[in-house]
Scaffold this motif. Structure first.
Motif, PDB file in Angstrom:
ATOM      1  N   VAL A   1       0.825  -1.204   0.000  1.00 23.09           N
ATOM      2  CA  VAL A   1       0.000   0.000   0.000  1.00 23.09           C
ATOM      3  C   VAL A   1       0.865   1.262   0.000  1.00 23.09           C
ATOM      4  O   VAL A   1       0.545   2.252  -0.671  1.00 23.09           O
ATOM      5  N   GLN A   2       1.982   1.234   0.691  1.00 21.64           N
ATOM      6  CA  GLN A   2       2.838   2.418   0.762  1.00 21.64           C
ATOM      7  C   GLN A   2       3.501   2.757  -0.575  1.00 21.64           C
ATOM      8  O   GLN A   2       3.998   3.860  -0.761  1.00 21.64           O
ATOM      9  N   PHE A   3       3.467   1.811  -1.532  1.00 23.13           N
ATOM     10  CA  PHE A   3       4.075   2.056  -2.841  1.00 23.13           C
ATOM     11  C   PHE A   3       3.023   2.330  -3.915  1.00 23.13           C
ATOM     12  O   PHE A   3       3.294   2.209  -5.107  1.00 23.13           O
ATOM     13  N   GLN A   4       1.832   2.710  -3.479  1.00 27.97           N
ATOM     14  CA  GLN A   4       0.723   2.931  -4.412  1.00 27.97           C
ATOM     15  C   GLN A   4       1.057   3.927  -5.503  1.00 27.97           C
ATOM     16  O   GLN A   4       0.677   3.740  -6.666  1.00 27.97           O
ATOM     17  N   ALA A   5       1.798   4.973  -5.186  1.00 25.10           N
ATOM     18  CA  ALA A   5       2.119   6.013  -6.160  1.00 25.10           C
ATOM     19  C   ALA A   5       3.511   5.857  -6.758  1.00 25.10           C
ATOM     20  O   ALA A   5       3.929   6.695  -7.562  1.00 25.10           O
ATOM     21  N   ASN A   6       4.232   4.789  -6.405  1.00 27.27           N
ATOM     22  CA  ASN A   6       5.582   4.573  -6.920  1.00 27.27           C
ATOM     23  C   ASN A   6       5.487   3.835  -8.253  1.00 27.27           C
ATOM     24  O   ASN A   6       5.287   2.615  -8.284  1.00 27.27           O
ATOM     25  N   LEU A   7       5.632   4.558  -9.341  1.00 30.72           N
ATOM     26  CA  LEU A   7       5.457   3.970 -10.672  1.00 30.72           C
ATOM     27  C   LEU A   7       6.454   2.846 -10.928  1.00 30.72           C
ATOM     28  O   LEU A   7       6.091   1.785 -11.457  1.00 30.72           O
ATOM     29  N   GLY A   8       7.715   3.055 -10.553  1.00 29.29           N
ATOM     30  CA  GLY A   8       8.742   2.050 -10.808  1.00 29.29           C
ATOM     31  C   GLY A   8       8.453   0.740 -10.117  1.00 29.29           C
ATOM     32  O   GLY A   8       8.510  -0.337 -10.736  1.00 29.29           O
ATOM     33  N   VAL A   9       8.132   0.786  -8.827  1.00 25.67           N
ATOM     34  CA  VAL A   9       7.836  -0.432  -8.076  1.00 25.67           C
ATOM     35  C   VAL A   9       6.607  -1.125  -8.644  1.00 25.67           C
ATOM     36  O   VAL A   9       6.579  -2.355  -8.801  1.00 25.67           O
ATOM     37  N   ASN A  10       5.572  -0.349  -8.976  1.00 25.20           N
ATOM     38  CA  ASN A  10       4.345  -0.926  -9.540  1.00 25.20           C
ATOM     39  C   ASN A  10       4.635  -1.652 -10.849  1.00 25.20           C
ATOM     40  O   ASN A  10       4.171  -2.782 -11.064  1.00 25.20           O
ATOM     41  N   VAL A  11       5.397  -1.036 -11.734  1.00 27.18           N
ATOM     42  CA  VAL A  11       5.677  -1.631 -13.043  1.00 27.18           C
ATOM     43  C   VAL A  11       6.500  -2.909 -12.894  1.00 27.18           C
ATOM     44  O   VAL A  11       6.230  -3.918 -13.563  1.00 27.18           O
ATOM     45  N   VAL A  12       7.496  -2.889 -12.004  1.00 30.52           N
ATOM     46  CA  VAL A  12       8.336  -4.075 -11.802  1.00 30.52           C
ATOM     47  C   VAL A  12       7.503  -5.236 -11.265  1.00 30.52           C
ATOM     48  O   VAL A  12       7.572  -6.366 -11.783  1.00 30.52           O
ATOM     49  N   ILE A  13       6.704  -4.977 -10.231  1.00 28.20           N
ATOM     50  CA  ILE A  13       5.882  -6.041  -9.640  1.00 28.20           C
ATOM     51  C   ILE A  13       4.873  -6.565 -10.652  1.00 28.20           C
ATOM     52  O   ILE A  13       4.677  -7.783 -10.796  1.00 28.20           O
TER      53      ILE A  13
END
Length: 455
Positions: free
Chosen positions: A177-189
């Motif tokens: 949830v804390q990475f909701q706005a982190n584009l890089g982390v979202n794309v990698v996952i």
């Protein structure tokens, strides 16, 4: 009864998965695997070991605070082993023992891993393990790059393996949830989840096709791929796109007046569309979503990923065959057509059988949890609990790992039901049916047929 019928290639995955789960539960019971001051019961350890080995991600205790770094290593090892595939244990033992693999064994292994009965066992294992290692290490490096403070080297590797194996385990108490706005982390996952959910045979064919084709030839090369790969890629693409659109619409009205960046933006909807089909990661509080969104997610979880992958559910190919069958019946056709070919009768029967068994398992488990969790309470006092139970059941059966908040409140019997669901969901109802059919003697006669009034 002949012992050879009981000990068959189809029963080996059941035995290996069960043994791995029990060993994992025993290890998680060790004080070294638990955080200082934490105490885990055997049932909770068994639940965690089953969830990890079956790459589900449902948890009854907080993984981040209850288990130590050693416990996290054990959990990571369990979902890495479980994510390699149903028949990989059998294949590794055959290969390492250097025993002569019978034709039946080879066909069973080939259909589960490669969707192809003719393949080199040793070469495939080396390629599969090497590919897995490269993808997971690459994903870990990128996660560390995009968020070095939260993702140290171990945490990045843990989440990379968890994402590729579609396990959904996290060392963060709020998941992602804390990475909701982190584009890089979202794309990698998301990329790791998609790769893990496509299946090894599809990924390898895509790589081979891309290496032999230029950018202009990619579209033509796609049409030259096997029918299985084309169906998997197309269905996966449309499920992601349609799922993201429906989740975006389902959440838009609820948070239309929320200040600042919307939690239900397109990135969040896209992430949950990809994750809820198999992975179990979440960048939003699932319990805070609308009932409409939860119903959409139940449908996506039930479908799941693709055959031969780390994903669960009835699989994308089954969904496509059933869709083609429904269209054929609506149009009055005798054959269910996908692309340029019609689906053969055996595949159609398997798809219908799997759907029937999946409905029976989900329905039976839902009824059991309604009995154990509602404890005879009237409907007026348990509003919304039925949807939570159905969501939990489909999530466990599809080895997804998302929960609307029910998991940690399950009774002892309820936990046992979910453990069994995760086990059946990972191995697949068809495997258990194959074992039962292999044990039974085939009758050498047929019954007279009679027409029946239907509908």
């Amino acid at each position: 009864m002949n012992s050879r019928r009981i000990i068959s290639p189809f029963s080996l995955p059941i035995a290996f998965f069960a043994a791995t789960i029990l060993l994992g539960a025993a290890l998680l019971m060790h004080p070294e695997c638990q955080a200082p001051g934490a105490s885990v019961s055997f049932l909770d350890a068994l639940f965690t070991a089953t969830s990890a080995t079956c790459v589900t991600g449902l948890i009854v205790v907080d993984t981040a605070t209850v288990y130590s770094r050693t416990g996290h290593v054990v959990i990571m090892a369990l979902f890495q082993l479980g994510g390699l595939g149903i028949m990989t244990y059998s294949s590794l033992i055959f290969y390492l023992w250097r025993r002569r693999v019978s034709l039946v064994d080879k066909i069973a292994v080939g259909q589960s891993l490669l969707h192809d009965p003719s393949f080199d066992l040793g070469r495939f294992l080396l390629i599969m393990l090497g590919f897995t290692l490269v993808i997971e290490l690459g994903g870990a490096a990128l996660l560390h790059l995009f968020s070095p403070q939260q993702f140290d080297l171990f945490t990045a590797l843990f989440h990379s393996i968890s994402a590729f194996c579609n396990a959904g385990f996290s060392t963060f108490s709020d998941n992602l949830v804390q990475f909701q706005a982190n584009l890089g982390v979202n794309v990698v996952i998301m990329s790791l989840i998609v790769l893990g959910g496509l299946g090894f045979s599809v990924i390898m064919e895509v790589i081979r096709t891309a290496r032999r084709s230029t950018l202009r030839q990619l579209v033509r090369a796609f049409h030259g791929m096997t029918g299985h790969s084309r169906v998997v890629i197309r269905v996966s693409f449309w499920l992601i796109v349609v799922g993201a659109a429906l989740l975006f619409l389902g959440e838009s009205s609820l948070h239309a007046e929320a200040p600042g960046p919307e939690r239900n933006n397109l990135l969040t909807a896209l992430f949950q569309s990809i994750s809820c089909r198999t992975a179990g990661f979440n960048t939003v509080d699932i319990a805070g979503m609308t009932d409409v969104s939860l119903l959409f997610m139940i449908c996506l979880m039930f479908i799941g990923g693709s055959p031969g992958s780390t994903a669960g559910g009835i699989k994308t190919t089954t969904f496509r065959v059933l869709l083609a069958y429904s269209v054929a019946k609506f149009k009055g056709r005798e054959q269910a057509v996908i692309g340029r070919f019609a689906v053969d009768t055996e595949s159609l029967n398997k798809a219908l059988t799997l759907l029937l068994f999946a409905f029976a398992i989900v329905g039976g488990a839902t009824l059991a949890l309604c009995y154990t969790e509602m404890a005879g309470q009237p409907h007026s006092s348990v509003h919304g609990l039925f949807l939570d139970i159905l969501f939990e059941v489909v999530s466990a059966f599809g080895t997804v790992g998302l929960s609307a908040g029910l998991t940690s409140h399950l009774t002892t019997v309820g936990k046992s039901v979910v453990i069994l669901l995760m086990f059946i969901g990972r191995l697949g109802p068809i495997l258990f049916l194959s074992v039962m059919q292999h044990i039974q003697e085939k009758p050498h006669y047929s019954w007279p047929e009679e027409s029946m009034l239907i509908g």
